[in-house]
Design a protein around this motif. Structure first.
Motif, PDB file in Angstrom:
ATOM      1  N   LEU B 101       0.831  -1.206   0.000  1.00  0.00           N
ATOM      2  CA  LEU B 101       0.000   0.000   0.000  1.00  0.00           C
ATOM      3  C   LEU B 101       0.861   1.250   0.000  1.00  0.00           C
ATOM      4  O   LEU B 101       0.636   2.188  -0.769  1.00  0.00           O
ATOM      5  CB  LEU B 101      -0.914  -0.001   1.221  1.00  0.00           C
ATOM      6  CG  LEU B 101      -2.081  -0.986   1.177  1.00  0.00           C
ATOM      7  CD1 LEU B 101      -2.718  -1.117   2.547  1.00  0.00           C
ATOM      8  CD2 LEU B 101      -3.104  -0.506   0.154  1.00  0.00           C
ATOM      9  N   ALA B 105       1.257   3.952  -2.991  1.00  0.00           N
ATOM     10  CA  ALA B 105       0.815   5.331  -2.758  1.00  0.00           C
ATOM     11  C   ALA B 105       1.922   6.321  -3.100  1.00  0.00           C
ATOM     12  O   ALA B 105       1.679   7.346  -3.747  1.00  0.00           O
ATOM     13  CB  ALA B 105       0.372   5.500  -1.307  1.00  0.00           C
ATOM     14  N   ALA B 109       1.761   9.014  -6.035  1.00  0.00           N
ATOM     15  CA  ALA B 109       1.858  10.442  -5.746  1.00  0.00           C
ATOM     16  C   ALA B 109       2.946  11.076  -6.613  1.00  0.00           C
ATOM     17  O   ALA B 109       2.765  12.172  -7.158  1.00  0.00           O
ATOM     18  CB  ALA B 109       2.155  10.661  -4.260  1.00  0.00           C
ATOM     19  N   VAL B 219      -3.711   7.986  -6.257  1.00  0.00           N
ATOM     20  CA  VAL B 219      -3.160   7.289  -5.098  1.00  0.00           C
ATOM     21  C   VAL B 219      -4.150   6.236  -4.609  1.00  0.00           C
ATOM     22  O   VAL B 219      -3.793   5.072  -4.382  1.00  0.00           O
ATOM     23  CB  VAL B 219      -2.825   8.297  -3.972  1.00  0.00           C
ATOM     24  CG1 VAL B 219      -2.513   7.575  -2.681  1.00  0.00           C
ATOM     25  CG2 VAL B 219      -1.656   9.175  -4.382  1.00  0.00           C
ATOM     26  N   ALA B 220      -5.428   6.625  -4.494  1.00  0.00           N
ATOM     27  CA  ALA B 220      -6.430   5.674  -4.010  1.00  0.00           C
ATOM     28  C   ALA B 220      -6.544   4.489  -4.960  1.00  0.00           C
ATOM     29  O   ALA B 220      -6.559   3.323  -4.535  1.00  0.00           O
ATOM     30  CB  ALA B 220      -7.778   6.380  -3.860  1.00  0.00           C
ATOM     31  N   MET B 223      -3.689   2.149  -4.606  1.00  0.00           N
ATOM     32  CA  MET B 223      -3.717   1.311  -3.419  1.00  0.00           C
ATOM     33  C   MET B 223      -4.640   0.108  -3.626  1.00  0.00           C
ATOM     34  O   MET B 223      -4.309  -1.021  -3.240  1.00  0.00           O
ATOM     35  CB  MET B 223      -4.117   2.147  -2.202  1.00  0.00           C
ATOM     36  CG  MET B 223      -2.998   3.117  -1.815  1.00  0.00           C
ATOM     37  SD  MET B 223      -3.502   4.396  -0.689  1.00  0.00           S
ATOM     38  CE  MET B 223      -3.310   3.564   0.863  1.00  0.00           C
TER      39      MET B 223
END
Lengths: 278, 597
Positions: B101, B105, B109, B219-220, B223
């Motif tokens: 994760l 992320a 980013a 990012v979400a 993940m």
């Protein structure tokens, strides 16, 4: 050291030749041609077939160019034209086309690697350095191509029309320029250049159904960074290709393989205009 | 408001029912599937969750990403590396998952930072996402025995649970993430995503932090994809560079396109259908199958841009009796204590421009413009075409536009702020041509304009918008308050202008930039807008800067007029002074050019 300089110059030449077909399409049509890699592959197979048929390897490049132009015109009419108002979809469609082309090659020629004969073999001595004759010939062709393309854009009627469409397509249409025709010719020309470039570089490497792929991303980066200008493209090929050669030679070939992508992305992030004003 | 509760729960209830049906299907499916299909489907279900994130990124938000596979690969390698080199057990598994994760992320980013900034083109962003898996694969290749290079890692210890268990894990993961995604795209935040897709520039000028939202979304999505990759590696016990490769990344895109972008469920079912079929058929005819999907992909892009899902839902709608339109009644209320109402009657001028100039190469469009806009003042800017009026607006509303000079909004220097930051300082800008969000309704557009102040809920949808008084006045004056649920493309030109103005005012600006707000309007509509504008300066202390060609209109409402000519301020004064000036007459009539220059 001397051979590194030749490596830089010839790499830049190869990059320029490979990216120029992509640039002309992006410039005039505002379309990023994802099938560019497949067109390069097609040129590679054209060189292979020319060699297999026993025709002189010197003919492979013009033959590939002609095949590319015809095929490009066909693709423009059937796939690109309906998508002109949906640029991102056009990208996807050319990408799909690329998959179709490479699968057709895989079905016809198999997944394996094929070789094409080189028109010039061995090395020649320039300024006291032994260097591959064909690589030098490719660079010379790149310079000639750059001059020819710049002349095409700045001296011919088609070039004038194309530049008008680049700057302001609606206005150009209002002045009676048949922009549909300009676009069709451009795509044909771009595809022809890509195929010819594929045929030109195959003797240095080899051809397989995915041969164009590694060149595709590097070409994208070079074209994005140079805007729509062949002199800028030449400069970008020299700077980025040169850095690639230096990093591959002195640090690591794997890092070298990523150089153009990473460097171009950083340059574009810091200055979105890239080299286009240079 | 009883209606509100009904509608709110309707969306959530549908989601709940869908989620339960999905979970039940997953629970009983292994009973009907043989080992072979269960095996294939575990991979497929995990990939379907990744495809779902691709649809949110591309279908809903307009980010054409080729690189979602990179995050799947990051998750897979996190699992493979931890289990191979460090240890195995529940703690290590959780640690590995956290690593997956976290690194996904961070990479997302970074990619977002590279790809999204004000002024970046969508094509550039796509190329960055294309470069990501290619670079990542190179990194994996260069990892030697640590990453297993081109052959990857295999045979590491893992949980050898039965196929059913893995199927349930994969299925539940897909159902739960898809439910969350389904709620997300139907929420208020989902409207913001659509607005970004439809008109990114306009969104930025409403104060929506476009780049930040895109990066967060990336990012979400990364993940979610990394969890899927982690699960796949743990299940299959093999990780290879292909999992992060760009071939897989484009396949995800193809499934999304075939299923129907911006339908969420379409891509999920397309992924399940096509991936299962290709695993099944590719043994028999590997290249031919890929050729077929390639041809289908091109065909769908050219002929059915919305994919296959709309065909099926169209059929479904025809078979099913039409329910009453459940379009809920949207309503507007007055926003509590806004900055606008406090006004800027004070001493500091809301707008101060010092020595501003703008050059394009050697062309100087604005030179040394000095201007002060006081609160409660309506400042008219006139001048012939090409005088630099619109450029001036652009320089005020985007900190990166001007070449030199300083600009203060409410005594804050705007430096190199992006448009959405300038909105935050208190500048509202309306555009020369009405560019609204075609597929959104009036109330949704207004809600967008309130995003900066009120935010948007991630998983639910509210039907009331709180607006400052002036916005409400405009809605009332133009009759828009009766059309809140109408899509903006169905509005008349006058109403679009009104909505545009109401949206800009909803951002609670203290400096309002209006570029020909009455172009193409009828006389009564002009009068209505004019009286609203005067009221804004008088009662709410707004500083309004207005570009207008219609001198009568300017005369009727404006206190002070600035004449721009060839990029410089030619004259400043009341309307009467300006109209009487010989200099201005000369400029407009176009003769005695040298005298004025």
């Amino acid at each position: 050291m001397g051979s590194v300089i030749f490596d830089i110059l010839t790499t830049a030449g190869i990059l320029f030749v490979v990216a120029s077909g992509l640039m002309i399409i992006l410039g005039v049509m505002k379309l990023l041609n994802f099938a560019h890699g497949a067109f390069l592959t097609a040129g590679g197979y054209a060189a292979y077939l020319t060699g297999a048929a026993g025709i002189s390897p010197w003919f492979s490049v013009p033959l590939a160019g002609i095949v590319g132009i015809v095929f490009g015109l066909l693709v423009e009419r059937t796939i690109i034209r309906p998508l002109y108002n949906r640029p991102l979809d056009a990208i996807l469609a050319t990408w799909g086309l690329g998959i179709v082309i490479s699968q057709i090659f895989a079905l016809t020629f198999g997944r394996g690697v094929q070789f094409a004969p080189s028109p010039l073999s061995g090395t020649i001595e320039v300024l006291g350095i032994e260097y591959s004759a064909y690589r030098l010939a490719v660079s010379a062709i790149a310079v000639l191509l750059a001059i020819a393309l710049i002349a095409l854009l700045s001296l011919t009627r088609f070039g004038l029309n194309a530049r008008a469409v680049i700057v302001n397509e609606n206005l150009a249409r209002g002045l009676g320029i048949d922009s549909t025709r300009v676009r069709a010719i451009t795509f044909g020309l771009g595809a022809g250049l890509a195929c010819a470039a594929g045929a030109l570089i195959t003797p240095l490497l080899s051809v397989d159904p995915n041969m164009g792929l590694p060149w595709l991303v590097n070409s994208f980066m070079l074209v994005l960074i140079s805007g729509v200008s062949f002199p800028s493209l030449l400069l970008a090929s020299l700077v980025l290709g040169g850095t690639q050669v230096l990093i591959s030679t002195f640090i690591s070939p794997i890092l070298g393989g990523m150089t153009i992508v990473v460097l171009a992305a950083m340059i574009l992030r810091l200055n979105p205009k890239g080299f286009s004003r240079a | 408001m009883p209606r509100k509760e009904i509608t709110l729960s309707r969306t959530h209830r549908t989601a709940l029912i869908g989620c339960l049906v999905g979970l039940c299907t997953v629970a009983i499916a292994p009973l009907f599937l043989d080992t072979y299909f269960t095996n294939i489907l575990i991979r497929t279900l995990l990939l379907a969750a990744v495809v779902m994130t691709v649809d949110i990124l591309w279908g809903y938000t307009g980010i054409l990403t080729f690189g979602q596979s990179a995050f799947f690969g990051i998750g897979a390698y996190a699992c493979g590396l931890v289990f191979t080199h460090y240890g195995f057990g529940p703690g290590w598994a959780l640690g590995g998952l956290a690593l997956a994760l976290g690194s996904a992320a961070v990479v997302a980013a970074g990619t977002g930072w590279l790809a999204f900034f004000h002024g970046s083109s969508p094509i550039y962003a796509s190329i960055i996402t294309l470069a990501l898996p290619i670079v990542l694969t190179q990194v994996i290749y260069s990892g030697g025995s640590y990453t297993g290079s081109s052959s990857g890692l295999s045979g590491f210890p893992t949980y050898f649970w039965s196929l059913e268990v893995w199927f349930w894990i994969a299925g539940c993961f897909l159902v739960l993430t898809t439910t969350a995604g389904w709620l997300l795209v139907r929420s208020d935040f989902g409207r913001v995503l659509i607005a970004i897709r439809e008109n990114e520039d306009r969104s930025a000028y409403l104060g929506i932090p476009v780049s930040r939202i895109k990066t967060m979304l990336m990012v979400a999505a990364a993940m979610v994809a990394s969890v899927a990759g982690f699960a796949y590696a743990a299940f299959s016990n093999v990780v290879a560079p292909e999992l992060a490769g760009f071939q897989l990344g484009t396949e995800l895109l193809i499934w999304t396109a075939l299923g129907g972008r911006a339908t969420l469920l379409g891509p999920v079912f397309a992924a399940i259908g096509i991936d299962t079929m290709s695993s099944w058929l590719s043994g028999a005819m590997p290249f031919f199958w890929k050729l077929l999907t390639g041809i289908a992909f091109v065909g769908v892009i050219v002929a059915l841009p919305r994919g296959l899902a709309p065909l099926i839902s169209g059929l479904w709608n025809r078979l099913r009796p039409q329910r009453n339109a459940i379009d809920f009644e949207a309503s507007v209320v007055k926003a509590p204590g806004t900055r606008m109402l406090q006004g800027s009657f004070g001493d500091a001028p809301p707008l101060r421009i010092v020595g501003l100039s703008r050059r394009y190469g050697s062309l100087e469009v604005l030179r040394d413009v000095n201007l002060i806009g006081k609160g409660t003042e309506l400042l008219g800017i006139i001048g012939p075409n090409g005088a630099g009026k619109t450029t001036l607006m652009r320089c005020i509303s985007d900190g990166k536009e001007r070449t030199t000079g300083t600009l203060y909004i409410n005594n804050v220097e705007i430096a190199h702020s992006s448009p959405q930051q300038v909105v935050g300082l208190g500048v509202g800008r309306s555009f020369q041509n009405t560019n609204l969000f075609e597929t959104l309704t009036v109330s949704e557009c207004l809600k967008l304009a309130r995003y900066r102040i009120d935010g948007a809920s991630l998983f639910s949808r509210s039907d009331t918008v709180a607006l400052p008084q002036p916005s409400l006045d405009i809605l009332q004056a133009t009759g828009l308050d009766k059309k809140l649920s109408e899509e903006t493309k169905n509005l008349s030109h006058g109403m679009k202008r009104g909505l545009e103005l109401a949206m800009v005012l909803a951002t609670e600006p203290s400096v309002l930039l209006l570029d020909e707000p009455t172009a193409g309007l009828t006389r009564p509509e002009r009068m209505a807008i004019g009286s609203v504008l005067t009221k804004l300066t008088r009662d709410f202390g707004l500083c309004i800067v207005l570009i207008e060609h219609d001198l009568d209109f300017v005369r009727a409402i404006s206190d002070r007029v600035v004449v721009l000519h060839q990029g410089a301020i030619l004259m400043e004064g009341t309307v009467e002074e300006v109209v009487a000036s010989d200099l201005v007459k000369a400029v407009y009539a176009g003769h005695k050019e040298d005298e004025s220059a």
